[in-house]
Scaffold this active site. Structure first.
Site, short mmCIF file in Angstrom:
data_model
loop_
_atom_site.label_atom_id
_atom_site.label_comp_id
_atom_site.label_asym_id
_atom_site.label_seq_id
_atom_site.Cartn_x
_atom_site.Cartn_y
_atom_site.Cartn_z
N TRP A 200 0.73 -1.57 -0.12
CA TRP A 200 -0.04 0.39 -0.09
C TRP A 200 0.89 1.91 0.20
O TRP A 200 -0.24 1.88 0.07
CB TRP A 200 -1.04 -0.11 1.99
CG TRP A 200 -0.02 -0.15 2.44
CD1 TRP A 200 0.30 -1.40 3.12
CD2 TRP A 200 0.81 0.56 3.49
NE1 TRP A 200 1.13 -1.02 4.44
CE2 TRP A 200 0.78 -0.31 3.89
CE3 TRP A 200 0.95 1.96 2.99
CZ2 TRP A 200 2.23 0.67 5.18
CZ3 TRP A 200 1.61 2.93 4.32
CH2 TRP A 200 2.36 2.07 5.58
N ASN A 201 2.43 1.28 0.10
CA ASN A 201 3.29 2.33 0.66
C ASN A 201 3.29 2.95 -0.54
O ASN A 201 3.58 4.44 -0.71
CB ASN A 201 3.92 1.96 1.55
CG ASN A 201 5.30 1.34 0.72
OD1 ASN A 201 4.97 0.34 0.14
ND2 ASN A 201 6.22 1.10 1.61
N LYS A 224 -2.07 -8.28 -7.41
CA LYS A 224 -3.00 -8.13 -6.83
C LYS A 224 -2.30 -7.13 -5.62
O LYS A 224 -1.78 -6.94 -5.06
CB LYS A 224 -2.98 -9.71 -5.74
CG LYS A 224 -3.99 -10.24 -4.88
CD LYS A 224 -3.37 -10.09 -3.27
CE LYS A 224 -2.71 -9.79 -2.55
NZ LYS A 224 -3.66 -8.20 -1.40
N PRO A 225 -2.69 -6.08 -5.87
CA PRO A 225 -2.58 -4.64 -4.85
C PRO A 225 -2.80 -5.20 -3.58
O PRO A 225 -3.70 -6.08 -3.67
CB PRO A 225 -3.11 -3.07 -5.52
CG PRO A 225 -5.03 -4.37 -6.09
CD PRO A 225 -4.19 -6.16 -6.69
N GLY A 280 6.88 -6.51 -0.27
CA GLY A 280 5.89 -6.59 0.92
C GLY A 280 6.54 -7.05 2.29
O GLY A 280 7.85 -6.90 2.23
N SER A 281 5.96 -7.23 3.27
CA SER A 281 7.18 -7.40 4.43
C SER A 281 7.69 -8.72 4.25
O SER A 281 7.42 -9.74 3.01
CB SER A 281 6.14 -7.58 5.64
OG SER A 281 5.00 -8.65 5.15
N GLU A 302 10.56 -7.74 -3.41
CA GLU A 302 11.25 -6.73 -2.32
C GLU A 302 10.50 -7.00 -1.34
O GLU A 302 9.87 -6.04 -1.13
CB GLU A 302 11.30 -6.07 -2.91
CG GLU A 302 11.51 -5.73 -4.66
CD GLU A 302 12.42 -4.97 -4.85
OE1 GLU A 302 13.92 -4.58 -3.90
OE2 GLU A 302 13.59 -6.07 -6.11
N LEU A 303 11.47 -7.04 0.01
CA LEU A 303 10.87 -7.34 1.97
C LEU A 303 11.15 -6.38 2.69
O LEU A 303 11.91 -5.00 1.56
CB LEU A 303 11.81 -8.98 1.89
CG LEU A 303 11.40 -9.64 1.20
CD1 LEU A 303 11.46 -10.88 1.79
CD2 LEU A 303 10.04 -9.71 0.45
N GLU A 435 12.53 -3.47 11.62
CA GLU A 435 12.13 -1.92 11.14
C GLU A 435 10.56 -1.16 11.72
O GLU A 435 9.56 -2.34 11.98
CB GLU A 435 11.49 -2.01 10.26
CG GLU A 435 11.09 -1.68 8.57
CD GLU A 435 10.05 -2.02 7.25
OE1 GLU A 435 10.13 -3.59 7.89
OE2 GLU A 435 10.93 -1.95 6.36
N1 LIG Z 1 12.11 -3.40 -0.20
C1 LIG Z 1 10.99 -2.73 -1.16
O1 LIG Z 1 11.00 -2.52 -2.36
C2 LIG Z 1 9.78 -2.60 -0.27
C3 LIG Z 1 8.65 -2.10 -1.09
C4 LIG Z 1 8.02 -1.85 -0.39
C5 LIG Z 1 7.27 -2.11 1.18
N2 LIG Z 1 7.85 -2.84 1.36
C6 LIG Z 1 8.42 -3.72 3.10
O2 LIG Z 1 6.51 -4.04 2.83
C7 LIG Z 1 6.10 -3.67 4.23
C8 LIG Z 1 4.91 -2.73 4.01
O3 LIG Z 1 4.42 -2.87 3.15
P1 LIG Z 1 2.79 -3.76 3.95
O4 LIG Z 1 2.65 -3.49 5.03
O5 LIG Z 1 1.68 -4.06 2.22
O6 LIG Z 1 3.27 -5.63 3.72
P2 LIG Z 1 2.08 -7.22 3.78
O7 LIG Z 1 3.62 -7.96 3.76
O8 LIG Z 1 1.01 -7.09 4.94
O9 LIG Z 1 1.51 -6.73 2.57
C9 LIG Z 1 2.32 -6.65 1.18
C10 LIG Z 1 1.27 -7.31 0.50
O10 LIG Z 1 1.50 -8.46 0.21
C11 LIG Z 1 -0.69 -9.01 0.20
N3 LIG Z 1 -0.15 -10.41 1.62
C12 LIG Z 1 -0.37 -10.26 2.73
N4 LIG Z 1 -0.24 -11.59 3.49
C13 LIG Z 1 -0.33 -12.04 2.41
C14 LIG Z 1 -0.55 -14.38 1.14
N5 LIG Z 1 -0.76 -14.90 2.66
N6 LIG Z 1 -0.19 -14.00 0.45
C15 LIG Z 1 -0.09 -13.28 -0.55
N7 LIG Z 1 -0.81 -12.08 -0.21
C16 LIG Z 1 -0.06 -11.63 1.05
C17 LIG Z 1 -1.00 -7.95 0.70
O11 LIG Z 1 -2.75 -7.99 0.26
C18 LIG Z 1 -0.28 -7.20 0.27
O12 LIG Z 1 -0.60 -6.63 -0.82
C19 LIG Z 1 6.96 -3.29 5.16
O13 LIG Z 1 8.27 -4.20 5.49
C20 LIG Z 1 8.38 -2.35 3.70
O14 LIG Z 1 9.67 -2.29 3.87
C21 LIG Z 1 9.49 -3.50 0.42
O1 LIG Z 2 9.01 1.37 0.08
C1 LIG Z 2 9.98 0.96 -1.29
C2 LIG Z 2 9.86 1.74 -2.06
C3 LIG Z 2 10.84 3.05 -2.58
C4 LIG Z 2 10.74 3.56 -3.24
O2 LIG Z 2 11.36 2.68 -4.66
O3 LIG Z 2 11.99 4.45 -3.42
#
Ligand SMILES: NC(=O)c1ccc[n+]([C@@H]2O[C@H](COP(=O)([O-])OP(=O)(O)OC[C@H]3O[C@@H](n4cnc5c(N)ncnc54)[C@H](O)[C@@H]3O)[C@@H](O)[C@H]2O)c1
Ligand SMILES: O=CCCC(=O)O
Length: 531
Positions: A200-201, A224-225, A280-281, A302-303, A435
């Site tokens: 979402w960020n 899948k957003p 995501g996470s 990308e975590l 984090e």
């Molecule tokens: N490295 C990167 O480029 C990057 C970029 C943005 C965010 N992040 C990381 O993402 C985290 C924050 O984002 P968030 O809260 O949306 O993360 P999240 O992992 O909760 O969710 C990310 C996505 O995964 C989906 N998801 C959750 N559980 C799932 C499952 N069991 N199966 C499939 N999909 C699932 C969510 O619906 C969402 O679309 C932070 O840790 C951040 O550092 C990393």
């Molecule tokens: O949150 C992660 C992506 C941030 C970026 O692309 O600068």
């Protein structure tokens, strides 16, 4: 606000040909939008493909983090079965997209899509701010960031390293009389059907950073957003259709939190999906990696990060503060590359802290649609609670001092937290070790470079790191020794479509952006021709 039952909302939608969420956004915009027109933004959300799948589905409410009782839109909740059907559609259209189009055809479509996004940039920014909370200027900036990936991969698609390209290798085989025998060809081919899961960020840029190279390479994509920010994705896919991207080449699965594991499970286990790219996470990334092992999928992950930001005694302190502000408080501290842990040399510690506090005090916290706002809300109320618990633990249990902030801003709403700076933080505090994803800057003082390096690298994750110095030897030495995928020297904003973005350790696998980004969607086939 009048709440329609889901059935009523859907009936109205189908009768009027207007999505219920577009009326909701129209209402939200008509009262608070500073730019753009509500009708234009609403029409961006009229997505024919989603309408086709919406029939009979429950709807997910999407909320405004700045005003959490305000529903800004609704999308259909889809599950494992809808995902399986989308995968099959994606698989069936793959040959005509991958083998039936030229790289320049795909390139032109990506450019056209990018142009349409830019034409609608102000309205997309409003939709993004409404559902993610980020200040409008940041949303507008993210639209530019998003199209930069489409433009970059439109250009990359037609280079020799793109799909259909490749290289020849001098043959080591010889005929009986010693002449070269045969041809060795390394040919690049699209991986196939891809599943792309985004957070979402960055509701638009994390999608184009994946879809751009995937489509350029000749892959088909199912996105899948996040369930917290699906509306931007709905608008984005709508514009893709307007740009002429053929039906089913790019599909969208909207869903809610409880159906997300079924959608994710299907994307991971279905053998027709050959590549999964997830942002995501770390916790969810590990789960998806496990789930994908039975079908041995290509993975890009990308975590999470926990970026150190080191200020040496020879740094330009004003420049360091500018970099720290940009890195720490962008998107209210909710970016994966945000500076999370500050290490400041004892000789410049007090000067840095004073100037950092003075700069952070100037942040204007408020709803992202307000013109003056420079820092918006956090995405959910739970994030405020978690952040505050970590801050309290650092202060009350681990002996840190609060130099700025340190409290929720309940007067603004349940999602707001003060820009916060803590000094004298213990490296054992959870605010340091994990984090935070919030607007908190914990600071530790250090004396020698080795100590700073040890503390910076003392982490299971390794996404971004930052440091400030004017010593050229240290610049090279320290950037090589940092255990991470991305280094920012004397700067806090370093992301670009042209640069390889990604982490090491538990921050993930693979790179996005740059020419490496398209390689993630290509397989190399070795062909020996005994000619
Ligand atoms: N490295 C990167 O480029 C990057 C970029 C943005 C965010 N992040 C990381 O993402 C985290 C924050 O984002 P968030 O809260 O949306 O993360 P999240 O992992 O909760 O969710 C990310 C996505 O995964 C989906 N998801 C959750 N559980 C799932 C499952 N069991 N199966 C499939 N999909 C699932 C969510 O619906 C969402 O679309 C932070 O840790 C951040 O550092 C990393
Ligand atoms: O949150 C992660 C992506 C941030 C970026 O692309 O600068």
């Amino acid at each position: 606000m009048i709440h329609l039952s889901q059935k009523q909302a859907l009936m109205l939608t189908l009768m009027a040909g207007v999505r219920p969420w577009s009326r909701a956004v129209t209402r939200a915009l008509s009262t608070s939008a500073p730019v753009g027109t509500s009708a234009a933004a609403a029409s961006l959300l009229k997505n024919p493909s989603l309408l086709a799948v919406a029939s009979g589905k429950s709807l997910l409410d999407v909320f405004n983090p700045a005003k959490p009782d305000e529903i800004v839109g609704q999308v259909p909740i889809q599950g494992g079965e809808e995902t399986r059907q989308a995968i099959e559609r994606s698989y069936h259209v793959l040959p005509s997209w991958r083998d039936g189009t030229t790289a320049s055809f795909r390139s032109n479509l990506l450019s056209k899509w990018s142009g349409l996004i830019q034409e609608n940039a102000d309205d997309l920014a409003i939709i993004m701010t409404l559902e993610s909370g980020k200040p409008l200027a940041e949303s507008r900036g993210e639209v530019n960031y998003a199209t930069s990936f489409l433009d970059f991969y439109a250009a990359e698609a037609v280079r020799s390293t793109g799909a259909g390209g490749g290289f020849m290798i001098p043959t080591p085989f010889a005929t009986t009389n010693g002449a070269p025998r045969g041809q060795i060809m390394a040919k690049q081919q699209a991986v196939g059907v891809t599943g792309l899961i985004t957070p979402w960020n960055f509701p638009i840029a994390m999608i184009t950073r994946k879809v751009g190279p995937a489509l350029a390479a000749g892959c088909t994509a199912i996105v899948k957003p996040s369930e917290l920010t699906p509306l931007t994705a709905v608008a984005l896919q709508n514009l893709a259709e307007q740009a002429g991207i053929p039906e089913n080449v790019l599909q969208l699965i909207t869903t809610d939190k409880s159906s997300t594991p079924q959608v994710g499970g299907e994307l991971c286990t279905n053998p027709l999906v050959r590549k999964l790219s997830f942002t995501g996470s770390t916790a969810v990334g590990k789960l998806l990696m496990k789930q994908s092992s039975d079908t041995v999928k290509r993975l890009s992950l990308e975590l999470g990060g926990n970026a150190p930001f080191v200020v040496f005694d020879d740094a330009d302190i004003d420049q360091a503060v500018t970099a720290a502000m940009a890195s720490k408080f962008r998107n209210a501290g909710q970016t994966c590359v945000c500076a999370d842990r500050f290490l400041v040399h004892a000789a410049v510690h007090d000067e840095f802290v004073d100037k950092f506090v003075a700069a952070a005090q100037k942040l204007v916290v408020g709803p992202g649609l307000d013109k003056e706002t420079t820092m918006g809300p956090m995405i959910v109320a739970d994030a405020v609670t978690r952040t505050h618990q970590k801050v309290q633990e650092a202060l009350e249990r681990d002996g840190a001092t609060c130099a700025l902030g340190g409290s929720p801003m309940e007067d603004l709403g349940p999602h707001f937290y003060q820009p916060t700076i803590l000094t004298g933080v213990s490296p054992e505090s959870s605010i340091w070790k994990t984090e935070t994803f919030g607007p908190v800057a914990p600071i530790i003082k250090f004396d020698v470079e080795e100590e700073a390096l040890r503390l910076a690298n003392d982490s299971d994750v390794g996404l971004a790191s930052y440091f400030c110095t004017r010593d050229l030897s240290r610049a090279f030495r320290f950037s090589e020794q940092l255990e991470c995928g991305i280094v920012g020297l004397n700067d806090g904003i370093i992301s670009s479509c042209a640069a390889p973005f990604g982490g090491i350790k538990e921050s993930g696998l693979g790179r996005e952006g740059s020419s490496l980004g398209i390689a993630e969607y290509l397989e190399t086939k070795y062909i020996f021709m005994n000619t």
